[in-house]
Design a protein around this motif. Sequence first.
Motif, mmCIF file in Angstrom:
data_model
loop_
_atom_site.group_PDB
_atom_site.id
_atom_site.type_symbol
_atom_site.label_atom_id
_atom_site.label_comp_id
_atom_site.label_asym_id
_atom_site.label_seq_id
_atom_site.Cartn_x
_atom_site.Cartn_y
_atom_site.Cartn_z
ATOM 1 N N VAL A 41 0.938 -1.009 0.029
ATOM 2 C CA VAL A 41 -0.026 -0.292 -0.326
ATOM 3 C C VAL A 41 1.259 1.449 0.265
ATOM 4 C CG1 VAL A 41 -1.501 0.894 1.329
ATOM 5 C CG2 VAL A 41 -2.032 -1.631 1.331
ATOM 6 N N ALA B 132 0.752 4.493 -2.845
ATOM 7 C CA ALA B 132 1.403 5.701 -2.533
ATOM 8 C C ALA B 132 1.782 6.524 -2.790
ATOM 9 C CB ALA B 132 0.741 5.247 -1.063
ATOM 10 N N LYS B 133 2.849 6.273 -3.200
ATOM 11 C CA LYS B 133 4.342 6.606 -3.412
ATOM 12 C C LYS B 133 4.119 6.528 -5.085
ATOM 13 C CE LYS B 133 7.748 5.083 -0.030
ATOM 14 N NZ LYS B 133 9.221 3.681 0.587
ATOM 15 N N ASP C 167 1.450 7.622 -6.635
ATOM 16 C CA ASP C 167 0.451 8.733 -6.772
ATOM 17 C C ASP C 167 0.664 10.183 -6.815
ATOM 18 O OD1 ASP C 167 -2.905 8.254 -7.517
ATOM 19 O OD2 ASP C 167 -2.655 9.542 -5.301
ATOM 20 N N ILE D 107 -0.692 11.716 -4.220
ATOM 21 C CA ILE D 107 -0.737 12.341 -3.275
ATOM 22 C C ILE D 107 0.226 12.183 -2.280
ATOM 23 C CG2 ILE D 107 -1.219 9.681 -2.203
ATOM 24 C CD1 ILE D 107 -3.778 11.494 -0.654
ATOM 25 N N TRP D 108 1.389 11.054 -2.707
ATOM 26 C CA TRP D 108 2.345 11.018 -1.861
ATOM 27 C C TRP D 108 3.426 12.715 -2.014
ATOM 28 C CZ3 TRP D 108 3.329 6.973 1.561
ATOM 29 C CH2 TRP D 108 4.711 7.632 1.540
ATOM 30 N N MET E 206 -3.476 10.471 2.746
ATOM 31 C CA MET E 206 -3.626 9.158 2.192
ATOM 32 C C MET E 206 -3.622 7.974 2.222
ATOM 33 S SD MET E 206 -0.612 6.497 2.686
ATOM 34 C CE MET E 206 0.346 7.095 4.343
ATOM 35 N N ARG E 207 -3.857 7.766 3.491
ATOM 36 C CA ARG E 207 -4.577 6.156 4.199
ATOM 37 C C ARG E 207 -5.452 6.301 3.437
ATOM 38 N NH1 ARG E 207 -7.767 3.440 5.260
ATOM 39 N NH2 ARG E 207 -8.479 1.992 7.250
ATOM 40 N N LYS F 46 -6.697 7.036 0.279
ATOM 41 C CA LYS F 46 -6.815 6.931 -0.546
ATOM 42 C C LYS F 46 -6.406 5.472 -1.185
ATOM 43 C CE LYS F 46 -6.087 8.777 -4.993
ATOM 44 N NZ LYS F 46 -4.946 10.620 -5.721
ATOM 45 N N ALA F 47 -5.526 5.034 -0.121
ATOM 46 C CA ALA F 47 -4.881 3.970 -0.034
ATOM 47 C C ALA F 47 -6.064 2.987 -0.618
ATOM 48 C CB ALA F 47 -3.996 3.876 1.224
ATOM 49 N N LEU G 64 -6.316 2.773 -4.276
ATOM 50 C CA LEU G 64 -4.486 2.442 -5.051
ATOM 51 C C LEU G 64 -4.717 1.504 -4.736
ATOM 52 C CD1 LEU G 64 -2.630 5.315 -3.269
ATOM 53 C CD2 LEU G 64 -3.083 5.344 -5.215
ATOM 54 N N PRO H 154 -7.813 7.007 -8.365
ATOM 55 C CA PRO H 154 -6.676 6.133 -7.359
ATOM 56 C C PRO H 154 -6.165 5.837 -8.544
ATOM 57 C CG PRO H 154 -8.870 6.257 -5.488
ATOM 58 C CD PRO H 154 -8.815 7.265 -6.324
#
Length: 1018
Positions: free
Chosen positions: A320, A324-325, A327, A329-330, A401-402, A404-405, A408, A683
């Motif tokens: 996860v 996120a990295k 995307d 959002i990171w 971020m969490r 959106k994960a 993702l 995502p």
Amino acid sequence: MIANINQQDSASALLNDYLNLIKNNGFLGETDSSYATRLVTATDNSIYQNVPQAVIYPKNNKDIQTALHSAQQDPFLSLTFGPRGGGTGTNGQSLTPGIVIDLSRHMRKIIEINVEEKWVKVQAGVIKDQLNDYLRPYGFFFAPDLSTSNRATVGGMINTDASGQGSLVYGKTSDHVLGLKTFLVDGTELNTQPISTEKAHVIANQEGRASQIYQQVIDSCHSNRSLILEKFPRLNRFLTGYDLENVFDNTLENFDLSRIITGSEGSLGVVTEAKLNITPIAPFKTLINIKYDSFDSALRNSPFLVSAQATSVETVDSKVLNLAKEDIIWHSVSDLITNVPGIEMQGLNMVEFNGETENEMDDKISSLCTKLNDLIENKQDGVIGYQLINDKADILKIYAMRKKAVGLLGNTKGKQKPLAFAEDTAVPPENLADFIVEFRALLDSHDLNYGMFGHVDAGVLHVRPALDMSDPLQEKLLRKISDQVVALTAKYRGLMWGEHGKGYRSEYGPDFFGETLFTELRKIKSVFDKNNRLNPGKICTPLESTDELVSVDSQKRAWFDKTIDIEVRDSFENAMNCNGNGLCFNYDESSPMCPSYKVTKDRRHSPKGRASLIREWLRLQEKANVNVLNVEKQLISKENDITWWERFLNTRAKNKGEYDFSHEVKASMDECLACKACTTSCPIKVDVPTFRSRFLNLYHSRYNRPLKDYLVGSIELTAPYLSKCAFFINPVVNSKVMAFLIKKIFGYVDTPTLSIPSVNNRVHHKYLFDGDELSSLTEAERKNCVFIVQDPFTTFYEAELVSSCIDLVVALGKTPILLPFKPNGKAQHVKGFLKEFKTAAKNTSQFLNSLSQYDIPMIGLDASLVMVYKDEYKTILGEQCGDFKVSLAHEWFSQQDWQGISVSEEKVASKFTLLSHCTETTAMPNASKAWKDIFSKLGLSLSTPSTGCCGMAGTYGHEVQNQENSRALYDMSWKIEIEKSRDSILLSTGFSCRSQVKRYEGQKPKHPIEYIAQNITH
């Protein structure tokens, strides 16, 4: 040529009669039995698909009562209903083959708040974040915190008894319900709230529907109390649907019928209003991000963290984190979750502390940090580092971020996608690590990839195994894994559905409840809905019913998708991969995602809706033996294979009402602003503008285009010539007669004015491109140069901005070179002229690639045009696109030395507000920060409030049919921010945005480059 899809699964005569009846009986909302609306409502965030008969959108309680009561007479007794909120369920809870009652469009009112007694009353369609935004000024919040909080409705939360982060402290939705207004299947209004058991018995002994319900629930829950306490697991995420245990309190002196309705998934009644307990916002908050060398270490360390008296403990695994990295959002959290040098981070626990005072938290945090330091120093328990975060804005970024994960995970590469079907298991927290070891071994035995995250403090972990549902063997594997997970959770005295409801997993209910208690559930269902007409098949069936429960083997979306040619599926993966997570339904009006849905509240006008429609359209074309890729190749490389006369006849038939499903898809695409917010904010990276353009190209091979498409598509070809005659053209175009004719003939309003003088008359000839002179430059001279790439909007309608850009470059000690205007093709792409767009892209890319040899940076001034070079060119040209790079102006300017530049003292004292182009905001989230840094270097203070779409979006806001929506979008966020900034100097980075402000405010804001260039004093 594409096929005419003239057959649809149309509404029956019975259904049409019913819809007409409720209208005649005073139903004020909308009713819709179109195939497009039904199709969009046929899916949620699960793997299932079930096309309903129709969708109705009630505006008030009376509408719902009317709809239900009208179906109580012959011949409508066979009709069934399913209430629906945000449609974000992961197990098909809101999917129904009957009539959908969608409460999310209109029933969004917050009715009343009582601060002293700490409660709020809302309609069921109110969105969770909407409610908390309302409560925040009062110092309260509605506690259950969901990852889908910006689109999940209160009604949906009630019906699934939702919970999320912090549930160990804050509990589930049912713990905050103080009262419900519910309409039974016959239209009877049922109001429930906690009462004494004595009063409940009095009601049960009276006459009427409510009395029958009270009598049965009291009997089922009281007579079987010992068995219920023995059977129901002792978990924070207690067994809901139906919650037999908590109808009575521990003393048995108080009774709350709302507990049965909460978690019932719409199978007992339609909840329309709720009175909710609200929680004071703790003013102080700290988040500790603890990093681990393995996910197992993170899990096993969680009881230690819970014992630190934290408010919540959330966990995510490396899969996860890595998604996120990748995307956008990171960028907002990269400095908050830094890597540990020399050690790979494989797990993360996010530990939150809340308090009324700082001192209240200090001892807890200090004690935990001391223990963490010891663990790190002694290399124990896999702890490799941690970071403290006290800033509330930063904490919100981490949780964004969490959240959106969740989506993702669906963006995992390959055919196998992490799926939600056994993803919310709950076991006692102390058993979680051992449970997960077995769970992982189970998945590993099937050679599956998976991602994990969840609420370890409550023993809940979201596990999503990656499967390809188009593969029959993997579909069978889903069933096998489901059965194995059911057995595994039972072994650990847990639940398969700890958070997201039962839905299509209802078939496992008898095993969890046992025969005796499941029979009691069926008795309760019978007294509420004896004919099984409300969300049939979910939770249980009535006692005397022979109907079956829904099953994990039920019809899935993939059953339809796999009939599409695999090459076509791969080509349209930006639509095929949509998993229904629903982030495009984001309530936040200051978010760019998705403007067309925000303004219409019609799910057909969302990325999820459009992806659903294009998938079905591809399937039906395939069914008609049309390979759309072959048709598309022919249209782009050759001529259309049908004559203008055939298109005329097809268009005439369309105007006479001949049905073609393509028209429904086209209507959805027409509402798209092509802002590209979905391509980055989603995502899954659903890319509506790309498949929209492809669809329009194909659609207009069969049907004629409107004249305005040709006007817009040719703008880059005609603008250079019109610009030369601007002195004559402007007065003519701005005259009332011509404006009327343009509106009448082309459907186009508020035509922008051509720049006088033109760019060529403003810019000194020494800054104009000269190939020979360029070739003669030394390497040192080239390093001091920058190419300025022209675009049609700023060049022909804002020449002063181009001129200012050149002036500013010169002021920075660099040499600007204004490249000759080359059509970008953006307008052609938006309108689906793909043959013409490919030609423009090929010519322009060849020219720009020819300049790459000089290693001189290229910059453009408008985000919507610059992004075309980065995205659409690569899509249509592939490797032929080359490796040239055009950056946005702020990317280059932010890297320059501003020490020699200054502005007047008067300007330093001014306040500045920058409203950014939505394409720029979503594609380049650091853009606002770059401008703030530039202004800071000049000693200027710049605020950059978040805004949604301004409503112009290229030519969208100029088209007659879009005027109402364009204005509504502007009023949603831009007008509000402009009103707040009356004492500031307003700036904007988008040409469309500046034009929109000028249209509605009478004054056009400047681009920050133009403002700086005109006010520098050196």
